[in-house]
Design an enzyme around this catalytic site. Sequence first.
Site, PDB file in Angstrom:
ATOM      1  N   GLN A   1       0.812  -1.206   0.000  1.00 33.64           N
ATOM      2  CA  GLN A   1       0.000   0.000   0.000  1.00 33.64           C
ATOM      3  C   GLN A   1       0.856   1.272   0.000  1.00 33.64           C
ATOM      4  OE1 GLN A   1      -3.130   0.690  -0.404  1.00 33.64           O
ATOM      5  NE2 GLN A   1      -4.058  -1.351  -0.366  1.00 33.64           N
ATOM      6  N   SER A   2       2.053   1.193  -0.558  1.00 34.69           N
ATOM      7  CA  SER A   2       2.975   2.333  -0.553  1.00 34.69           C
ATOM      8  C   SER A   2       2.436   3.522  -1.348  1.00 34.69           C
ATOM      9  CB  SER A   2       4.328   1.912  -1.135  1.00 34.69           C
ATOM     10  OG  SER A   2       5.139   3.030  -1.389  1.00 34.69           O
TER      11      SER A   2
END
Length: 339
Positions: free
Chosen positions: A75-76
């Site tokens: 989920q960067s």
Amino acid sequence: MLTAKYTKAQLAHLPTPLELMPNLTKKFKGPNIYIKRDDATGLAFGGNKVRQLEYYVGRAMDLNADALLTTGAVQSNHVRQTVAAARKMGWHVEVQLEHRVDTHSKEYQESGNPYLNRLMGAKIHTYDVGEDEQGADKAMYDRAAQLKDEGYNPFVIPLSATDQTPWGSLGYVECVEELYLQSQATGLKIDAIVLGSGSANTHAGVMAGVIALGLDIPVYGFCVRRDQDAQTERVEVKTRKVLKMLDVDENKLKPGMVKCSDWVLAPGYGVPSAKVVEAIHTTAFEEGILLDPTYTGKAMCGLIGMIENGELTESQNVVFIHTGGTPSLFGYPELVEGK
């Protein structure tokens, strides 16, 4: 401008607003809480990485690059914004997603940022180890070597702090200059800055900007990935590097100036505690402002804790830097279960 000698790509919507959060200020009966809206930098839902990418991409432009590579968590926000930056430049882009958060939920793996990466057509690689910055970077450099053989001129944006030039931190030197001008224009005396501290590019850039401008403003960083001793060292190392880039004496960074706290970190990276979830809900309810579970939610939880502990008083003005992360909320549906 302190960073004028460095090449900068035009990616962000700047300046970002500086606003009072009146309802939170009233609720906690403490300092005046202001928010620097770096969630509003524009590129692909915005966030702090856009300012950083202006200087990473600027460096890539100096080297005549035509491809970007980077690595980060599933989920960067950084990965998502790197993909968007490459698309805006018309460059090839490949990213690597690391297994940092122990969940295999469909929402975390497929919604939010990973969905946007696919939407923008990035070539995606995976890295099964979550706590191996050097190994993750090596995998990207190895892939860059392959791309070079294929005729590309790739530029890698690394994750680790070892022997790397923190080009991205220059974006937050610029942010401090912007914040200073905004405060001067309104007569606002800033008594503290609060932010989430992860890669340390933002934290180090803010520290270097404050030092370079000679401002007497403490910067409080709340750890989102590693303990406060390790994070303090990381921020100090990067801040010294940025000061050198600005031709400012690195010895102006005095012992004790870097302030990191890890009490909001548990249970770990990308996993919010009940107190962090409460801070996210409170900010959404009181101000209609969305925070994420990995960075800004933890930083806001830390800020609220400082107020409740009397570390920030009613007569002060504190600026919370909202570093974005909104898309990752869609990977955490459990935050609103039962609401």
